[in-house]
Motif scaffolding. Sequence first.
Motif, short mmCIF file in Angstrom:
data_model
loop_
_atom_site.label_atom_id
_atom_site.label_comp_id
_atom_site.label_asym_id
_atom_site.label_seq_id
_atom_site.Cartn_x
_atom_site.Cartn_y
_atom_site.Cartn_z
N THR A 1 1.16 4.63 1.27
CA THR A 1 0.42 5.52 2.18
C THR A 1 0.42 7.04 1.59
OG1 THR A 1 1.45 4.07 3.81
CG2 THR A 1 0.50 6.32 4.76
N MET B 1 1.01 -1.07 -0.07
CA MET B 1 0.13 0.04 0.11
C MET B 1 0.88 1.34 0.02
SD MET B 1 -2.42 1.15 2.92
CE MET B 1 -3.11 2.92 3.13
N ILE C 1 -10.67 1.42 3.65
CA ILE C 1 -9.16 1.32 3.30
C ILE C 1 -9.01 0.00 3.77
CG2 ILE C 1 -7.00 1.53 4.17
CD1 ILE C 1 -7.57 4.63 4.17
N THR D 1 0.07 8.55 -1.24
CA THR D 1 -0.81 8.31 -2.14
C THR D 1 -2.41 8.16 -1.80
OG1 THR D 1 0.54 7.46 -3.84
CG2 THR D 1 -1.52 7.52 -4.67
N THR D 2 -2.52 7.18 -0.77
CA THR D 2 -3.94 6.95 -0.24
C THR D 2 -4.30 7.96 0.47
OG1 THR D 2 -3.40 4.50 -0.06
CG2 THR D 2 -5.26 5.20 0.98
N SER E 1 -13.11 6.60 6.42
CA SER E 1 -12.04 6.24 5.62
C SER E 1 -11.09 5.14 6.05
CB SER E 1 -11.01 7.54 5.61
OG SER E 1 -10.47 7.73 7.17
N TYR F 1 -11.05 12.54 5.00
CA TYR F 1 -9.77 12.23 5.66
C TYR F 1 -10.06 12.25 7.22
CZ TYR F 1 -4.96 12.49 7.24
OH TYR F 1 -4.03 12.21 7.96
#
Length: 276
Positions: A122, A120, A144, A124-125, A140, A135
């Motif tokens: 992080t 993953m 995820i 970019t997410t 969120s 966020y």
Amino acid sequence: MNFARKISLRNYLVEILLLIACLGIIIPLLLMIFGSFMTSAEVSKFQIRFPDKWMFSNYVTVFKEGGLARAFLNGIVITGVSAILNIITSSAAAFILARRDSKVASYLYLFFFMGLIAPMSTITTIRVVQWLGFYGSITSVILIYAALNTAFSIFLYSGFIKSVPKVLDEVAFLEGASLMGVFFRIITPLIVPVNATVAIMVFMSVWNDITIPLYFLTDSSTWTMPLSIYNFYGKYSRDWNLIFADLVMTSIPVLLLYLAGQKYIVSGLTAGAVKG
């Protein structure tokens, strides 16, 4: 040395290695459990022994000062909703991928399978979640977690669904059933063992995780129990007896769940891996 003796010697060596590996798990576990009932002076010696006086008050202090009631509720909501969402989406996607004999379905399966390998991102997410506007919220984190466990879940579901004869689908279609009707009336009752496996595996991975809540939950009131340990350690870094008590209370739910659902994990993994 005959063949039977070689096999016996190999088995003994494997058993010895397994016992050594078990000690590597049991020793820290006993140190944590016994240390959670000691005083601050006793636990600083880091010895595996019974405490001179069993300090059950350590757990009361941790529960009150660590805010574990709120953290427990947050953890149950996040893990429970993540598991349910993952089961619904992954089983439906696996049903389509397993029943479609096309290049697109094969490529999509490989795309999901890459999720078992690719890590993953992080940063970019975080940017994507900020762009979507939620966020810092529990939503969120739930989305995820559901997405991160999709690859493994689809792998299990696809293997099991491929073992279900397509004749059942064709008979249902002849009787006027829709695609969703076939999935909910025929496939869903059959994948109950895999559902239990996925639910337990997702629960354990989500409950024990600390990185995603740390990065995506900006308010400490929404933190889960593993993060409460992180917060509690900042306040009581010298009181290892309280930290150990917090660790024990955080481990109990997932330990009980694993012991209760161990047979479902084995049967579900076997169904998803062997039958496919």
